[in-house]
Design an enzyme around this catalytic site. Structure first.
Site, short mmCIF file in Angstrom:
data_model
loop_
_atom_site.label_atom_id
_atom_site.label_comp_id
_atom_site.label_asym_id
_atom_site.label_seq_id
_atom_site.Cartn_x
_atom_site.Cartn_y
_atom_site.Cartn_z
N THR A 14 7.65 40.64 40.25
CA THR A 14 6.42 41.44 40.25
C THR A 14 5.37 40.95 39.26
O THR A 14 4.28 41.50 39.20
CB THR A 14 6.73 42.91 39.95
OG1 THR A 14 7.45 43.00 38.70
CG2 THR A 14 7.59 43.53 41.06
N GLN A 15 5.71 39.92 38.46
CA GLN A 15 4.73 39.36 37.52
C GLN A 15 5.13 37.92 37.20
O GLN A 15 6.32 37.59 37.18
CB GLN A 15 4.67 40.19 36.23
CG GLN A 15 3.54 39.78 35.29
CD GLN A 15 3.70 40.37 33.91
OE1 GLN A 15 4.65 40.07 33.21
NE2 GLN A 15 2.76 41.23 33.52
N THR B 258 8.02 36.75 35.05
CA THR B 258 8.15 37.42 33.76
C THR B 258 8.41 38.92 33.89
O THR B 258 8.59 39.59 32.87
CB THR B 258 6.89 37.21 32.89
OG1 THR B 258 5.72 37.50 33.67
CG2 THR B 258 6.82 35.77 32.39
N SER B 259 8.44 39.44 35.10
CA SER B 259 8.84 40.83 35.29
C SER B 259 9.32 40.99 36.72
O SER B 259 8.87 40.27 37.63
CB SER B 259 7.68 41.80 35.01
OG SER B 259 8.13 43.14 34.99
N SER B 260 10.26 41.93 36.93
CA SER B 260 10.85 42.08 38.25
C SER B 260 11.40 43.48 38.44
O SER B 260 11.50 44.26 37.50
CB SER B 260 11.97 41.05 38.45
OG SER B 260 13.05 41.34 37.57
#
Length: 363
Positions: free
Chosen positions: A54-55, A75-77
């Site tokens: 997501t990022q 870097t985000s999930s």
């Protein structure tokens, strides 16, 4: 996870919390959102047991007009649902308990804990302001109002302490001392320990005063490392050909990539990273570099085996070969044979029991 939540997420939780996901192409991540696919396909994708990215590179995505993303690092999930449920079951929460979560992410696991315990009993810390903002909006829209904070998860949240449970959804190189102070005796810390080469795995610790101890689980997850503990950008200085001392290597660089031996290599060389490349038009060599200790090991193929050249304060390949030999002496067990003991002054992974072979976690 005990109680009314059982092993299932509340209906529509994940679809309400996920803004979308760039799906990986050959070299590019393609965005998938409710607007780009049919509703039935969106729900099918969301509730597939997969992790959604997501990022990338710490930058927010404009989900109103998402573009394909190339050459970027996630870097985000949103973690695959089965793992979220497994971790919450391992956490073993009971009515009335207070939980501190490190790593809000999309808020999916936060929502499950709010559903189980009530929002007033859940505190969650996210390091990224944009990620935290989206999670807050999605959680509020879903009817959940936990205590959401933006900050460094290593510090915890002392104003809400003591907590009965602490769960981290990102990897840490060690157990932050603040966690020991903020989880009450008898409480549980559930987190992934990982290094700069690989994940060590999921560990469940029971807090006893100023210390905690516990065991690794089998087939632990590999979460992204906490941003405050990410590896330095520089791998370190690549040694010139005549640096260091040379010996015949007992084992080759396959130790760094095979499952069990790689676990041991991470313990033995906690500040190292490795890569392979051809040197001066010759054969491919493997470089193991420790920028913290300013040490190196270079493995090069020879007739019928490998030679290693080492330099710096730490003999990295000596440490790796010794750790792997110890593991093999114990029968090459899986991660469930390893435990962890942490205190303010010392943190170590041990094999078999706390009096067995030990390897210090990085400070």
């Amino acid at each position: 996870m005990a109680g009314r939540c059982g092993g299932r997420a509340p209906p529509q939780v994940r679809s309400a919390l996920l803004p979308g996901e760039p799906r990986p192409g050959v070299t590019t991540w393609e965005p998938v959102t409710p607007e780009t696919v049919a509703k039935e396909e969106w729900l099918r994708l969301v509730y597939t047991d997969e992790t959604w990215m997501t990022q990338f590179d710490g930058r927010d995505i404009d989900w109103t007009d998402p573009k394909p993303i190339s050459n970027a690092t996630p870097t985000s999930s949103s973690t695959l649902p089965s793992l979220v449920v497994r971790m919450l079951e391992d956490l073993d929460v009971q009515d009335g308990m207070d939980v501190l979560e490190i790593g809000t992410g999309t808020g999916y696991s936060t929502a499950l804990m709010c559903h189980r315990l009530g929002s007033e009993n859940v505190t969650s810390i996210e390091t990224d302001e944009g990620v935290a903002r989206r999670a807050r909006e999605a959680l509020t829209a879903s009817g959940h109002t936990p205590h959401l904070l933006v900050g460094d998860g290593r510090v915890g949240h002392p104003d809400g302490a003591p907590y009965d449970r602490l769960v981290a959804t990102c990897g840490f190189r060690n157990i932050p001392p603040a966690w020991l102070e903020q989880v009450r005796p008898g409480g549980v810390i559930l987190t992934t320990l990982r290094g700069w080469m690989r994940s060590l795995g999921l560990v469940k610790l029971i807090v006893t005063g100023d210390s905690a101890s516990g065991w690794f689980s089998e087939d632990g997850p590999s979460f992204m490392i906490a941003r405050q503990q990410d590896a330095p950008e520089s791998l370190g200085m690549v040694p010139v050909p005549d640096d260091g001392t040379v010996r015949r290597a007992v084992r080759g660089p396959e130790l760094l990539t095979s499952s069990g031996s790689a676990f041991m290599a991470q313990l033995a060389a906690p500040d190292a990273r490795f890569f392979s490349m051809a040197v001066g038009g010759g054969p491919v060599s493997t470089f193991l570099l420790d920028s913290v200790a300013d040490s190196f090991a270079v493995l090069a193929p020879t007739d019928g085996g490998w030679q290693v050249r080492q330099g710096g304060p730490r003999r990295l390949w000596d440490a790796v070969e010794s750790a792997v030999a110890t593991w093999e002496e114990y029968g090459s067990p899986n991660t469930t044979a390893f435990g962890v003991t942490v205190s303010r002054d010392q943190q170590a992974v041990w094999l078999g029991n706390p009096d067995g072979p030990q390897w210090a976690l990085p400070s």
